[in-house]
Design a protein around this motif. Structure first.
Motif, PDB file in Angstrom:
ATOM      1  N   ILE A 136       0.842  -1.197   0.000  1.00  0.00           N
ATOM      2  CA  ILE A 136       0.000   0.000   0.000  1.00  0.00           C
ATOM      3  C   ILE A 136       0.876   1.245   0.000  1.00  0.00           C
ATOM      4  CG2 ILE A 136      -1.616   1.366   1.386  1.00  0.00           C
ATOM      5  CD1 ILE A 136      -2.772  -1.352   2.365  1.00  0.00           C
ATOM      6  N   THR A 137       1.857   1.264   0.878  1.00  0.00           N
ATOM      7  CA  THR A 137       2.756   2.419   0.984  1.00  0.00           C
ATOM      8  C   THR A 137       3.510   2.651  -0.309  1.00  0.00           C
ATOM      9  OG1 THR A 137       3.018   1.939   3.339  1.00  0.00           O
ATOM     10  CG2 THR A 137       4.617   3.433   2.346  1.00  0.00           C
ATOM     11  N   ARG A 138       4.035   1.581  -0.903  1.00  0.00           N
ATOM     12  CA  ARG A 138       4.804   1.717  -2.139  1.00  0.00           C
ATOM     13  C   ARG A 138       3.924   2.180  -3.292  1.00  0.00           C
ATOM     14  NH1 ARG A 138       7.273  -3.271  -3.966  1.00  0.00           N
ATOM     15  NH2 ARG A 138       8.544  -1.939  -5.316  1.00  0.00           N
ATOM     16  N   ALA A 139       2.696   1.683  -3.365  1.00  0.00           N
ATOM     17  CA  ALA A 139       1.792   2.095  -4.444  1.00  0.00           C
ATOM     18  C   ALA A 139       1.513   3.588  -4.371  1.00  0.00           C
ATOM     19  CB  ALA A 139       0.488   1.299  -4.369  1.00  0.00           C
ATOM     20  N   PRO A 153     -13.872   8.024  -8.420  1.00  0.00           N
ATOM     21  CA  PRO A 153     -14.838   6.929  -8.579  1.00  0.00           C
ATOM     22  C   PRO A 153     -15.440   6.851  -9.969  1.00  0.00           C
ATOM     23  CG  PRO A 153     -15.703   8.657  -7.146  1.00  0.00           C
ATOM     24  CD  PRO A 153     -14.256   8.961  -7.362  1.00  0.00           C
ATOM     25  N   LYS A 154     -15.320   7.924 -10.759  1.00  0.00           N
ATOM     26  CA  LYS A 154     -15.849   7.894 -12.134  1.00  0.00           C
ATOM     27  C   LYS A 154     -14.909   7.143 -13.082  1.00  0.00           C
ATOM     28  CE  LYS A 154     -16.245  12.381 -12.612  1.00  0.00           C
ATOM     29  NZ  LYS A 154     -15.810  12.804 -11.265  1.00  0.00           N
ATOM     30  N   ILE A 155     -13.628   7.002 -12.686  1.00  0.00           N
ATOM     31  CA  ILE A 155     -12.664   6.257 -13.502  1.00  0.00           C
ATOM     32  C   ILE A 155     -12.642   4.813 -13.019  1.00  0.00           C
ATOM     33  CG2 ILE A 155     -10.267   6.068 -14.248  1.00  0.00           C
ATOM     34  CD1 ILE A 155      -9.939   9.046 -13.654  1.00  0.00           C
ATOM     35  N   LYS A 156     -13.100   3.894 -13.828  1.00  0.00           N
ATOM     36  CA  LYS A 156     -13.202   2.494 -13.428  1.00  0.00           C
ATOM     37  C   LYS A 156     -11.893   1.750 -13.728  1.00  0.00           C
ATOM     38  CE  LYS A 156     -17.405   3.226 -12.237  1.00  0.00           C
ATOM     39  NZ  LYS A 156     -17.702   3.370 -10.796  1.00  0.00           N
ATOM     40  N   PRO A 157     -11.568   0.773 -12.919  1.00  0.00           N
ATOM     41  CA  PRO A 157     -10.358  -0.034 -13.189  1.00  0.00           C
ATOM     42  C   PRO A 157     -10.447  -0.697 -14.558  1.00  0.00           C
ATOM     43  CG  PRO A 157     -11.216  -0.487 -10.992  1.00  0.00           C
ATOM     44  CD  PRO A 157     -12.250   0.340 -11.689  1.00  0.00           C
ATOM     45  N   ARG A 158      -9.338  -0.733 -15.245  1.00  0.00           N
ATOM     46  CA  ARG A 158      -9.283  -1.380 -16.545  1.00  0.00           C
ATOM     47  C   ARG A 158      -9.316  -2.894 -16.381  1.00  0.00           C
ATOM     48  NH1 ARG A 158      -3.870   1.570 -18.330  1.00  0.00           N
ATOM     49  NH2 ARG A 158      -3.526   1.161 -16.106  1.00  0.00           N
ATOM     50  N   LYS A 159     -10.049  -3.559 -17.250  1.00  0.00           N
ATOM     51  CA  LYS A 159     -10.181  -5.016 -17.182  1.00  0.00           C
ATOM     52  C   LYS A 159      -9.025  -5.720 -17.882  1.00  0.00           C
ATOM     53  CE  LYS A 159     -14.163  -4.920 -15.064  1.00  0.00           C
ATOM     54  NZ  LYS A 159     -14.292  -5.374 -13.654  1.00  0.00           N
ATOM     55  N   SER A 160      -8.530  -5.128 -18.943  1.00  0.00           N
ATOM     56  CA  SER A 160      -7.406  -5.711 -19.683  1.00  0.00           C
ATOM     57  C   SER A 160      -6.616  -4.591 -20.332  1.00  0.00           C
ATOM     58  CB  SER A 160      -7.898  -6.701 -20.740  1.00  0.00           C
ATOM     59  OG  SER A 160      -8.700  -6.032 -21.705  1.00  0.00           O
ATOM     60  N   HIS A 177      -4.985   0.977  -9.258  1.00  0.00           N
ATOM     61  CA  HIS A 177      -3.827   0.085  -9.380  1.00  0.00           C
ATOM     62  C   HIS A 177      -4.003  -1.159  -8.506  1.00  0.00           C
ATOM     63  CE1 HIS A 177       0.275  -1.093 -10.232  1.00  0.00           C
ATOM     64  NE2 HIS A 177       0.577  -1.104  -8.951  1.00  0.00           N
ATOM     65  N   PHE A 178      -4.691  -1.026  -7.397  1.00  0.00           N
ATOM     66  CA  PHE A 178      -4.954  -2.194  -6.553  1.00  0.00           C
ATOM     67  C   PHE A 178      -5.770  -3.234  -7.320  1.00  0.00           C
ATOM     68  CE2 PHE A 178      -3.745   0.940  -3.505  1.00  0.00           C
ATOM     69  CZ  PHE A 178      -3.174   0.241  -2.457  1.00  0.00           C
ATOM     70  N   TYR A 179      -6.778  -2.768  -8.048  1.00  0.00           N
ATOM     71  CA  TYR A 179      -7.658  -3.687  -8.772  1.00  0.00           C
ATOM     72  C   TYR A 179      -7.028  -4.179 -10.071  1.00  0.00           C
ATOM     73  CZ  TYR A 179     -11.026  -1.934  -5.433  1.00  0.00           C
ATOM     74  OH  TYR A 179     -11.661  -1.607  -4.265  1.00  0.00           O
ATOM     75  N   GLU A 180      -6.204  -3.350 -10.676  1.00  0.00           N
ATOM     76  CA  GLU A 180      -5.603  -3.707 -11.952  1.00  0.00           C
ATOM     77  C   GLU A 180      -4.401  -4.634 -11.797  1.00  0.00           C
ATOM     78  OE1 GLU A 180      -6.910   0.442 -14.220  1.00  0.00           O
ATOM     79  OE2 GLU A 180      -4.807   0.039 -13.822  1.00  0.00           O
ATOM     80  N   GLN A 202      -3.223  -9.877   1.400  1.00  0.00           N
ATOM     81  CA  GLN A 202      -4.390  -9.581   0.565  1.00  0.00           C
ATOM     82  C   GLN A 202      -5.519  -9.017   1.435  1.00  0.00           C
ATOM     83  OE1 GLN A 202      -4.662  -9.872  -2.698  1.00  0.00           O
ATOM     84  NE2 GLN A 202      -6.698 -10.500  -3.333  1.00  0.00           N
ATOM     85  N   GLN A 203      -5.774  -9.653   2.556  1.00  0.00           N
ATOM     86  CA  GLN A 203      -6.868  -9.196   3.415  1.00  0.00           C
ATOM     87  C   GLN A 203      -6.595  -7.803   3.958  1.00  0.00           C
ATOM     88  OE1 GLN A 203      -9.840 -10.907   3.815  1.00  0.00           O
ATOM     89  NE2 GLN A 203     -10.380  -8.856   4.559  1.00  0.00           N
ATOM     90  N   PHE A 204      -5.349  -7.508   4.263  1.00  0.00           N
ATOM     91  CA  PHE A 204      -4.990  -6.175   4.747  1.00  0.00           C
ATOM     92  C   PHE A 204      -5.319  -5.124   3.689  1.00  0.00           C
ATOM     93  CE2 PHE A 204      -2.361  -2.603   5.925  1.00  0.00           C
ATOM     94  CZ  PHE A 204      -2.365  -2.631   7.317  1.00  0.00           C
ATOM     95  N   MET A 205      -5.038  -5.425   2.424  1.00  0.00           N
ATOM     96  CA  MET A 205      -5.344  -4.475   1.353  1.00  0.00           C
ATOM     97  C   MET A 205      -6.852  -4.304   1.180  1.00  0.00           C
ATOM     98  SD  MET A 205      -2.546  -5.018  -1.695  1.00  0.00           S
ATOM     99  CE  MET A 205      -3.075  -6.685  -2.094  1.00  0.00           C
ATOM    100  N   LEU A 206      -7.595  -5.395   1.254  1.00  0.00           N
ATOM    101  CA  LEU A 206      -9.045  -5.306   1.114  1.00  0.00           C
ATOM    102  C   LEU A 206      -9.648  -4.458   2.227  1.00  0.00           C
ATOM    103  CD1 LEU A 206      -9.799  -9.006   0.103  1.00  0.00           C
ATOM    104  CD2 LEU A 206      -9.998  -6.992  -1.366  1.00  0.00           C
ATOM    105  N   ASP A 207      -9.152  -4.637   3.445  1.00  0.00           N
ATOM    106  CA  ASP A 207      -9.636  -3.833   4.573  1.00  0.00           C
ATOM    107  C   ASP A 207      -9.301  -2.355   4.359  1.00  0.00           C
ATOM    108  OD1 ASP A 207     -10.559  -6.146   5.756  1.00  0.00           O
ATOM    109  OD2 ASP A 207      -8.844  -6.345   7.110  1.00  0.00           O
TER     110      ASP A 207
END
Length: 220
Positions: A136-139, A153-160, A177-180, A202-207
């Motif tokens: 998280i910190t590095r991102a 929130p209007k910019i959606k994560p890219r799927k591919s 970037h988390f989702y991509e 992974q769970q820490f990032m989701l939280d």
């Protein structure tokens, strides 16, 4: 030179190369990847080359195309250095095969090459340092260094996307970037040790993402 002397020389070489990095890929990152590689290696029951694994962990960002302007020159210099500390051509080839093929961006080129077990360890270690609290910190640090938008929130994560599109930060936000990428890394882990550590990170990032979005509007 014995193995310990070679690794001390590689440690110093990498320190000099990466100590001034301001993108989240500095020597602190390198040292964590080395330590994670050793942690994963200690749990492995299958045979692997320890010197190759730890050397590649130290050197994996030396000729990274997102960090250096002349990849070929950086790699040639690295190979010459390894030759100078008595690495054999076969050992150098094993290390560079790992460093060439371990990055997430390589998977976007449809040129995936199966890594050796040593390479899988280094790949897992590098990906583990991209997730969890450090991830998280590095991102955020990397995104700030490149003037990325934090969140929209209007910019959606890219799927591919292609590698070129992936590297185009004008089309990415830090949170996207988390989702991509980052949330995809858990299922890409190769080793038992890597998979176990990835679960908790992974769970820490989701939280974090849940809390971030709840706070974003300033209403919580």
């Amino acid at each position: 030179m014995n193995t310990a002397q070679q690794l001390r020389a590689i440690h110093q070489y990498t320190y000099e190369k990466m100590k001034s990095d301001k993108t989240g890929h500095g020597f602190d990152h390198i040292q964590r990847v080395v330590n994670l590689t050793k942690y994963i290696a200690a749990q492995e029951t299958q045979p692997f080359n320890y010197l190759t694994a730890v050397s590649a962990a130290y050197l994996h960002d030396i000729a990274d195309d997102k960090l250096v302007t002349d990849v070929q020159a950086s790699e040639t210099e690295m190979k010459n250095f390894l030759t100078s500390i008595e690495f054999l051509p076969s050992q150098i080839a094993a290390i560079t095969t790992i460093t060439h093929n371990m990055s997430f961006s390589k998977s976007l080129e449809n040129k995936h090459q199966q890594l050796s077990l040593a390479g899988q360890m280094v790949q897992d270690a590098d990906r583990l340092d991209a997730i969890g609290a450090i991830g998280i910190t590095r991102a955020i640090y990397y995104g700030g260094a490149h003037q990325e938008i934090i969140y929209d929130p209007k910019i959606k994560p890219r799927k591919s996307f292609s590698k070129q599109e992936y590297r185009d930060l004008d089309n990415e936000t830090i949170i996207n970037h988390f989702y991509e990428k980052l949330l995809k890394l858990k299922v890409l882990m190769n080793t038992t040790g890597g998979k176990l550590l990835a679960e908790q990170r992974q769970q820490f990032m989701l939280d974090f993402l849940t809390e971030f979005k709840a706070e974003w509007t300033g209403e919580k």
